[in-house]
Design an enzyme around this catalytic site. Structure first.
Site, mmCIF file in Angstrom:
data_model
loop_
_atom_site.group_PDB
_atom_site.id
_atom_site.type_symbol
_atom_site.label_atom_id
_atom_site.label_comp_id
_atom_site.label_asym_id
_atom_site.label_seq_id
_atom_site.Cartn_x
_atom_site.Cartn_y
_atom_site.Cartn_z
ATOM 1 N N CYS A 109 0.781 -1.199 0.147
ATOM 2 C CA CYS A 109 -0.197 -0.065 -0.026
ATOM 3 C C CYS A 109 0.742 1.370 0.039
ATOM 4 C CB CYS A 109 -0.980 -0.202 1.135
ATOM 5 S SG CYS A 109 -2.271 0.911 1.063
ATOM 6 N N HIS B 174 -3.661 -5.641 1.228
ATOM 7 C CA HIS B 174 -3.551 -5.924 2.724
ATOM 8 C C HIS B 174 -4.225 -7.460 2.778
ATOM 9 C CE1 HIS B 174 -2.261 -1.776 3.876
ATOM 10 N NE2 HIS B 174 -3.337 -1.495 3.166
#
Length: 487
Positions: A336, A434
């Site tokens: 991310c 994630h």
């Protein structure tokens, strides 16, 4: 509040006294009794968040509590989520959607307006449930914030929910913290608290009998029991970054992983499954310390403020350490915000995460990122391109990343195509997803790429740990009394 669901609220004498774990353990204990249980937290502050099936976000603690209760996630389980972006400001999420950003003083002035959304979500969560377990935030003793409170006594009185106050004996001063809370509350708030729980006790519980008696005498509140320190809790995902202060150096076994502790680190529970692997050592590197020379893999984690944390990364000299690590043949993974940092440039033309502008990235991946106003929130599934197995995870980010590096993707998402980027030599990679390491099949393949075998069934271990913690609170607390108190 007519027709409210049966509910009980666990508040605490302070942060990190174990409220989240108590609610999760009680949720599993009551679910094991056959009750339909729902977790609820009116207001949460955390950069660890989970994505719901309908594309909203809630705190990770409520996601774990929902898992404990064996129910799907809902944005209404945590209607107000604050995600700090600086020391004085945060992103404000209401019923799963980003409302905007606010400085602390501005939010304190406005948060009373959110009580209606909180009560609406509470009613929705309770619809059809046998019991709602509510978690407070911080401490009700913060009487300077009481006027517009929606997280503790403000909610409890508005929703007419009885409160049990938890104190952490492991940190010391538990008698003073409970009695002191009683002393500073006004009469209405004091009356809403019906009892207390002592948490994290080590040793012979009988030695605290006189302490229980003294707290009951001074407060008039009933003691519902003393919960022993539960070592198994360390196996569960943590929500608050305060735990990272106690999670530093791994034991140096097998695969050596280093993760720099960015100032706005987000979703660091990504690394819990790696930390629990017998063949992996994970070191969280605090500010002021170099990235370790013996690391096999450096992971750049997610961040709530990517450009600011990239500057922080450079201030620590970690960019120099990373360059030396790569020159020695080390591997790097960015997740991310960490993925964005590894690219060539990051632009924030609209000032989404801070002052508008653009900066050079670390330049290890041939991609560029532009932060945009729309936030991507969605569950995903897929497989690793390099032979890693299947995974389920989620995206949670602002920004669009493009560039030639994406022609060498790290992942393939089901129904969506390639994701992420990999360097030409294959040693540096990044993606937006994630939760990768929580998927046993993906983690097995990932570790195999380093010549390591997996010795962990993570998903099974989380459920087994929840059952173990539930058994611990069942044995320690008057659970029947708590259920009766809920009404």
């Amino acid at each position: 509040m007519a027709g409210r669901p049966r509910a009980l609220m666990i508040q605490g004498t302070g942060s990190d006294v174990g409220k989240s774990l108590l609610v999760a353990a009680l949720a599993r204990a009551f679910a094991n009794r056959g009750l339909s249980v729902r977790p609820f937290k009116p207001q949460n502050m955390s950069n660890n968040a989970a994505v719901t099936a309908d594309g909203g976000e809630i705190g990770r603690a409520q996601a774990l509590q929902a898992r404990a209760a064996r129910v799907p996630l809902s944005v209404h389980m945590n209607p107000v989520l604050l995600k700090p972006q600086s020391d004085v400001g945060a992103q404000v999420i209401v019923q799963g959607r980003m409302l905007g950003t606010a400085k602390a003083a501005e939010y304190q002035a406005r948060k009373g307006e959110l009580l209606s959304a909180v009560l609406d979500s509470f009613a929705r969560v309770g619809d059809g449930a046998d019991l709602v377990l509510v978690e407070g935030a911080g401490s009700p003793a913060e009487v300077n914030l009481r006027a517009r409170d929606i997280a503790n006594m403000g909610f409890a009185l508005a929703a007419e929910v009885p409160v049990v106050l938890a104190g952490d004996i492991d940190r010391g001063g538990v008698i003073a913290s409970l009695v002191g809370t009683h002393a500073v509350l006004d009469d209405r708030d004091r009356a809403a608290i019906k009892g207390f729980i002592i948490n994290k006790f080590r040793g012979d519980i009988r030695l605290f009998d006189d302490g229980l008696t003294e707290i009951e005498r001074r407060t008039g509140w009933r003691g519902y029991g003393v919960v022993p320190f539960l070592p198994a809790a360390a196996k569960l995902p943590a929500e608050d970054a305060v735990v990272l202060d106690h999670w530093r150096d791994g034991p140096g076994k097998g695969l050596r992983v280093a993760v720099p502790m960015l100032s706005r680190i987000a979703n660091f529970d990504d690394f819990d499954p790696l930390r629990l692997e017998p063949s992996v050592s994970v070191t969280m590197v605090p500010p002021g310390r170099p990235l370790p020379l013996d690391a096999d893999l450096i992971i750049l984690p997610g961040s709530k403020s990517t450009i600011a944390d990239l500057a922080f990364f450079r201030t620590q000299g970690w960019d120099v350490d990373l360059h030396a690590h790569i020159r020695r043949g080390g591997r790097v993974l960015g997740i991310c915000g960490g993925y964005q940092m590894l690219g060539r440039t990051i632009a924030d033309p609209g000032g989404i995460e801070g002052p508008a502008g653009a900066v050079d990235g670390l330049g290890w991946l041939d991609v560029d990122t532009v932060l945009t106003g729309s936030k991507v929130l969605k569950p995903v599934s897929g497989r690793g391109v390099a032979g890693e197995g299947a995974f389920t995870g989620y995206e949670m980010h602002v920004g669009v990343t493009t560039g030639p590096g994406r022609d060498r993707p790290m992942l393939h998402l089901d129904g969506m195509g390639p994701e992420g980027a990999v360097s030409a030599d294959g040693r540096i990679a990044g993606c937006y997803i994630h939760g990768l390491f929580g998927a046993d099949a993906f983690r097995v393949g990932f570790l195999a790429g380093f010549g390591q075998a997996s010795g962990l069934a993570y998903e099974l271990s989380v459920d087994a740990t929840l059952d173990e913690c539930a058994a611990g609170v069942e044995a320690a607390l008057d659970v029947d009394g708590l259920l009766a108190l809920a009404g």
